[in-house]
Design an enzyme around this catalytic site. Structure first.
Site: not given
Length: 270
Positions: A174, A210, A212-215
């Protein structure tokens, strides 16, 4: 029947990431969310102030309780706070062999706090090679897993290829931490006994919210896969959902630091 997604991850007391973000995402997609909590964290929008790993015996019991009764269409894995927890979770998944496993190697928090480290990274490579469906590190996490610097698009592309071949799994690196106005996410995946590459380019949404974007992205991919979408379509749909959650959260005022996304925006899958 409603699709079922099991999140194996840490708890975020601020509600923006981890188990809390995962359950919101699964609900927004119209699925049934289940959990196996691996760690309890004290955190908010300003950072992580405490981490307590959950005993491995209760992690196993949580996973067995879900698999033995309700069933699982896809698994999302987030924070695994120690090598011992990594191997414990992998051993249970090898017994049940769910169809889809989305592994988000949560090693570094948005605030920069360490949530695992290099020992945990090496354990993830050892335990999940040949087991995960797709692995979704950000730039920093890809660097930890490969033990080298990953800083730009060329580094991302090389890292995705190297991790995919090393772990015998699809890899999505990402690019949310890239500089500039455009984000590039790099996917390497197996197809017809060959490795294919695909770049997803989309504008960077200007927002401070932003957390928690990866989760959220990894859980959205799990939701897409649980509905039998192809990996390409699953990643594309999950990115679209995340973009909507970021846009919907642009003006939210929750906390003094990077706030959370708005998961319940109207982008719901039919």
């Amino acid at each position: 029947m409603v699709f079922r997604v099991l999140s194996i991850a840490g708890s975020d007391s601020g509600g923006g990431a981890g188990i809390q973000a995962d359950l919101k995402t699964i609900t927004a997609y119209g699925g049934h969310g289940m959990t196996a909590v691996t760690a309890i964290t004290a955190q908010n929008t300003l950072g992580v102030t405490g981490i307590q790993a959950v005993d491995t015996a209760i992690i196993v019991q949580q996973m067995e309780a879900v698999f033995d009764d309700i069933g699982v269409d896809a698994v999302k894995i987030g924070m695994l706070a120690s090598p011992e927890i990594v191997y414990t979770v992998a051993d249970v998944l090898k017994r049940y062999r769910p169809k889809h496993i989305v592994l988000d190697p949560v090693l570094i928090a948005t605030s920069g706090a360490s949530l695992g480290g290099s020992d945990t990274g090496r354990a993830i490579i050892d335990a999940f090679t040949g087991l995960a469906t797709v692995i979704t590190p950000n730039l920093f996490e890809a660097g930890v897993l490969l033990e080298r610097n990953v800083a730009d698009v060329a580094d991302m592309q090389a890292a995705a290829r190297d991790l995919a071949m090393q772990m015998s799994a699809a890899v999505l690196v990402k690019g949310g931490h890239l500089l500039g106005q455009e984000i590039v996410d790099q996917l390497v995946y197996p197809q017809n006994d060959q490795w294919q590459e695909l770049s997803y380019c989309h504008p960077k949404i200007q927002t401070n919210n932003t957390h928690g974007t990866g989760c959220t992205l990894s859980t959205a991919i799990a939701c897409e896969l649980a509905q039998n979408r192809s990996l390409n379509d699953a990643v594309g749909g999950a990115i679209e959902y995340l973009q909507g959650a970021l846009t919907a959260a642009k003006d939210l005022k929750l906390g003094q630091g990077p706030g959370c996304l708005w998961h319940m925006h109207p982008h719901l899958k039919a």
